[in-house]
Design a protein around this motif. Structure first.
Motif: not given
Length: 165
Positions: A55-57, A59-61, A63-65, A67
């Motif tokens: 499973e992804p972290s 807060y992945f989305d 942090r990606l946004q 960045r």
């Protein structure tokens, strides 16, 4: 059944997408190479069935946004940064199109420059100038070389010891 036929069906059978036929069973019983390949493929498919995707972290989305926003806010550097602007890209495309169009459109309008011919001396029979003028006057006749092929010129050639084989 041939080995290449069963090898073609083997991934579907090993994954459980199709059933083993009687021909497949008889071939696997007689051909050890195909039987080992089938056994190996079945073990690989079993391992893939057991594998669980991580499973992804949470807060992945986010942090990606963040960045992506940082990268978009950076000043553009490099010599092609202006190309990303649509107006400049469209202008460059129009200029290139006009240039290519002009290049191909003016190809038929090239006219040769007339150069005056200087007086080179006497123009009589047997001189190079008179020969060139004769060729110029009779251009249509000399341009059809098929007529020259029909001439029987070989009768005038004298056999020399160098040519005789």
């Amino acid at each position: 059944m041939k080995c290449d036929e069963i090898l073609e069906r083997m991934p579907d059978v090993a994954a459980g997408l199709s059933e083993v036929t009687a021909d497949d069973s008889s071939h696997l019983a007689t051909c050890t190479a195909c039987a080992e390949q089938f056994k190996s493929m079945k073990a690989t498919m079993a391992l893939l069935d057991e594998w669980q995707t991580p499973e992804p972290s949470p807060y992945f989305d986010v942090r990606l946004q963040a960045r992506l926003r940082e990268e978009m806010d950076k000043p553009q550097t490099g010599w092609l940064h202006w190309f990303r602007r649509p107006v400049l890209a469209a202008a460059l495309t129009v200029i290139m199109g006009v240039g290519v169009g002009l290049f191909f459109a003016r190809g038929d309008r090239v006219h040769p420059i007339e150069v005056p011919i200087a007086d080179v001396g006497p123009v009589g029979p047997g001189t190079a100038v008179s020969d060139l003028q004769t060729l110029e006057k009779n251009h249509d006749m000399y341009s059809d070389f098929e007529l020259l092929d029909d001439l029987d010129v070989q009768q005038n050639v004298v056999a020399t010891p160098q040519n005789a084989d």
